[in-house]
Motif scaffolding. Structure first.
Motif, PDB file in Angstrom:
ATOM      1  N   ARG A 117       1.331   5.425   0.008  1.00 15.34           N
ATOM      2  CA  ARG A 117       0.745   6.748   0.270  1.00 15.34           C
ATOM      3  C   ARG A 117       1.667   7.781  -0.356  1.00 15.34           C
ATOM      4  N   LYS A 141       0.874  -1.184   0.000  1.00 12.99           N
ATOM      5  CA  LYS A 141       0.000   0.000   0.000  1.00 12.99           C
ATOM      6  C   LYS A 141       0.904   1.225   0.000  1.00 12.99           C
ATOM      7  N   LYS A 154      -2.419  10.606  -2.963  1.00 19.01           N
ATOM      8  CA  LYS A 154      -3.106   9.365  -3.309  1.00 19.01           C
ATOM      9  C   LYS A 154      -2.649   8.248  -2.392  1.00 19.01           C
ATOM     10  N   VAL A 155      -3.594   7.370  -2.082  1.00 17.60           N
ATOM     11  CA  VAL A 155      -3.285   6.110  -1.389  1.00 17.60           C
ATOM     12  C   VAL A 155      -3.786   4.994  -2.288  1.00 17.60           C
ATOM     13  N   TYR A 207       7.029   9.447   0.039  1.00 24.66           N
ATOM     14  CA  TYR A 207       5.963   8.450   0.117  1.00 24.66           C
ATOM     15  C   TYR A 207       6.143   7.606   1.374  1.00 24.66           C
ATOM     16  N   GLN A 208       5.052   6.996   1.774  1.00 22.93           N
ATOM     17  CA  GLN A 208       5.047   6.028   2.864  1.00 22.93           C
ATOM     18  C   GLN A 208       4.415   4.745   2.333  1.00 22.93           C
ATOM     19  N   HIS A 209       4.771   3.635   2.932  1.00 27.16           N
ATOM     20  CA  HIS A 209       4.200   2.388   2.423  1.00 27.16           C
ATOM     21  C   HIS A 209       4.111   1.331   3.515  1.00 27.16           C
ATOM     22  N   GLU A 221      -0.854  14.517   1.340  1.00 27.12           N
ATOM     23  CA  GLU A 221      -1.256  13.277   0.682  1.00 27.12           C
ATOM     24  C   GLU A 221      -1.933  13.566  -0.660  1.00 27.12           C
TER      25      GLU A 221
END
Length: 263
Positions: free
Chosen positions: A200, A198, A210-211, A253-255, A208
């Motif tokens: 982010r 996933k 989009k996720v 980004y984060q994931h 943010e």
């Protein structure tokens, strides 16, 4: 897109030379259009482009040909443009063409022009653009390999490119064009795994945009591949694919990731 722009510029040189020569003929500076050297250059560029593609196909296991969908679209555009020119030429020839001097309307010259356009667009769609895009995608792969080579993560995720696919001079189109984002993921553990991530996506202000969840991807030990999502066009050649699109450039980004043994 840099390599695509360079490929287009290089392959446009012969056409510019012919056009420049035709302008000189029109102004009386030349008697005939100089086409031999531009044709030789175009053939040389074509051979170089095909050679580059063969090398990249062998090194990165790219398919040499585009997908059938891309081929149909390209051939349709070529046929449409050439067909329109030939049709207009036919209508003019059957109506006012007989009363026009050849200096104004020469049916044979127009047919040659239609054939030249067909050849030019064929080379553009099947040699020029694939060469530039394959080089760009190979560069992305190398950047991903370098970025993941020093990490100890089991499944490192890396953002390689976040860019618009448009010409910079077309400001209005570029302003509205979305950003194509290419993420790569690698399997650093010693067994095949099914992986889903996933993501982010954040802009430069860490806001943010989009996720999105990736598809479930099966990765062999040591395998690295482009992250695929529901936005990834599977009908496109691998060098034309991206993970997903955003309205702005992704700078951070984060994931979250999960994996399991294949069922």
């Amino acid at each position: 897109m840099l390599f695509v722009y360079l490929a287009i510029i290089i392959f446009s040189i012969p056409g510019v030379m012919v056009l420049w020569s035709a302008i000189d003929v029109k102004s009386g500076k030349r008697e005939r259009v100089q086409w031999k050297i531009p044709v030789i250059l175009l053939l040389l560029f074509t051979v170089i482009g095909v050679s580059i593609q063969i090398y990249l196909d062998q090194k990165y296991n790219f398919p040499f040909l585009q997908t059938s969908v891309e081929t149909i679209i390209a051939m349709s555009i070529i046929g449409l443009i050439s067909g329109i020119i030939i049709f207009i030429n036919f209508i003019i020839t059957k109506t006012a063409g007989k009363r026009l001097p050849k200096s104004v309307h020469d049916p044979k010259t127009v047919n040659y022009l239609a054939a030249a356009f067909a050849i030019y667009f064929f080379i553009t769609f099947f040699i020029t653009l694939p060469t530039g895009k394959k080089i760009a995608f190979a560069t992305s792969i190398n950047q991903a390999i370098e970025a993941t080579s020093t990490t100890t993560e089991a499944f490192p995720l890396v953002l390689v490119t976040s860019e618009r696919e448009c010409l910079p001079k077309n400001r209005s189109r570029c302003h509205d064009a979305p950003f194509n984002n290419q993420y790569f993921i690698k399997n650093n553990i010693g067994k095949t795994q099914e992986v889903q991530v996933k993501i982010r996506a954040l802009n430069s202000n860490n806001q943010e945009m989009k996720v999105i969840d990736s598809n479930i991807m099966t990765l062999k030990p040591g395998e690295m591949r482009l992250v695929e999502t529901e936005e990834t066009n599977r009908d496109a050649s691998i060098w034309n694919q991206y993970s997903f699109q955003t309205d702005g450039r992704v700078t951070n980004y984060q994931h979250m990731l999960r994996h399991r043994d294949p069922e």
